[in-house]
Write a protein that holds these residues in place. Sequence first.
Motif, mmCIF file in Angstrom:
data_model
loop_
_atom_site.group_PDB
_atom_site.id
_atom_site.type_symbol
_atom_site.label_atom_id
_atom_site.label_comp_id
_atom_site.label_asym_id
_atom_site.label_seq_id
_atom_site.Cartn_x
_atom_site.Cartn_y
_atom_site.Cartn_z
ATOM 1 N N GLU A 60 22.355 100.567 23.091
ATOM 2 C CA GLU A 60 22.651 99.876 21.835
ATOM 3 C C GLU A 60 24.136 99.559 21.654
ATOM 4 O O GLU A 60 24.486 98.659 20.884
ATOM 5 C CB GLU A 60 22.192 100.720 20.643
ATOM 6 N N PHE A 61 24.996 100.257 22.387
ATOM 7 C CA PHE A 61 26.428 100.041 22.198
ATOM 8 C C PHE A 61 26.953 98.836 22.980
ATOM 9 O O PHE A 61 28.074 98.376 22.738
ATOM 10 C CB PHE A 61 27.200 101.306 22.560
ATOM 11 N N GLY A 62 26.158 98.342 23.909
ATOM 12 C CA GLY A 62 26.501 97.106 24.597
ATOM 13 C C GLY A 62 27.520 97.222 25.711
ATOM 14 O O GLY A 62 28.030 96.203 26.193
ATOM 15 N N TYR A 63 27.824 98.445 26.137
ATOM 16 C CA TYR A 63 28.789 98.650 27.218
ATOM 17 C C TYR A 63 28.060 99.041 28.512
ATOM 18 O O TYR A 63 26.951 99.584 28.455
ATOM 19 C CB TYR A 63 29.788 99.743 26.846
ATOM 20 N N PRO A 64 28.662 98.787 29.665
ATOM 21 C CA PRO A 64 28.040 99.216 30.923
ATOM 22 C C PRO A 64 27.832 100.733 30.940
ATOM 23 O O PRO A 64 28.693 101.486 30.478
ATOM 24 C CB PRO A 64 29.059 98.789 31.991
ATOM 25 N N ILE A 65 26.685 101.160 31.456
ATOM 26 C CA ILE A 65 26.387 102.580 31.624
ATOM 27 C C ILE A 65 26.514 102.886 33.116
ATOM 28 O O ILE A 65 25.787 102.320 33.934
ATOM 29 C CB ILE A 65 24.964 102.935 31.145
ATOM 30 N N ILE A 66 27.435 103.779 33.462
ATOM 31 C CA ILE A 66 27.750 104.033 34.860
ATOM 32 C C ILE A 66 27.288 105.438 35.245
ATOM 33 O O ILE A 66 27.815 106.426 34.722
ATOM 34 C CB ILE A 66 29.268 103.928 35.104
ATOM 35 N N PRO A 67 26.318 105.573 36.151
ATOM 36 C CA PRO A 67 25.938 106.904 36.619
ATOM 37 C C PRO A 67 26.974 107.448 37.596
ATOM 38 O O PRO A 67 27.805 106.694 38.121
ATOM 39 C CB PRO A 67 24.596 106.658 37.315
#
Length: 203
Positions: A60-67
């Motif tokens: 929902e925050f619209g930023y890339p999620i990086i594992p």
Amino acid sequence: MSSYPGVILAGGEGTRLGTVDKGLVEIGGARLIERVIDRLAPQCATLAISANGDPKRYAEFGYPIIPDATAQMQGPLAGVLAGLDWAATKGFEAIVTVATDTPFFPTDLVARLSQVSRPEGFGIAVTEEDGKTRWHPTFGLWPVSLRDDLRVALARHQRRMVQFAESKGAVPVLFESPTPAELFFNINTVEDLAQAEEMLARV
């Protein structure tokens, strides 16, 4: 706003809070990650969130999620490496990292860390508490050029952030306050949550 992206380290398992996602824990009616985003976004060119598991919880925050960049759970340094690899693909020279469980970090964090940024070094936040220097390595400006050395260090099972930072010439950047322990106060327990609520009421 700086030319550096911010990477929020949100990989903590929250075991002392009942194995919860710490970024989604609330204080003062807002989730920790929301407070961190609100504090960091004005200081950075863009943001990314370093997190393992289901990325939908932060979508929902619209930023890339990086594992993590490694298969093993290797703590915050693995998140830093993932952030550096991501930044390299975007053409950035460095990243600024913050922890998702530390919502009161300085609003001039990036500007202060940037003052010591140079090709051959980087900055890590420190405070002086009771006459001793305390390092806060999750709050640092990390050059992308470190990523190969960091990958090697993780392959050798090195997980201590301060040890790695000092070995690569990290510059300690002093943040002063009448209450230095509160600047980088991190939330690990139910008692910490209650203390954070009290601190928030004084802001």
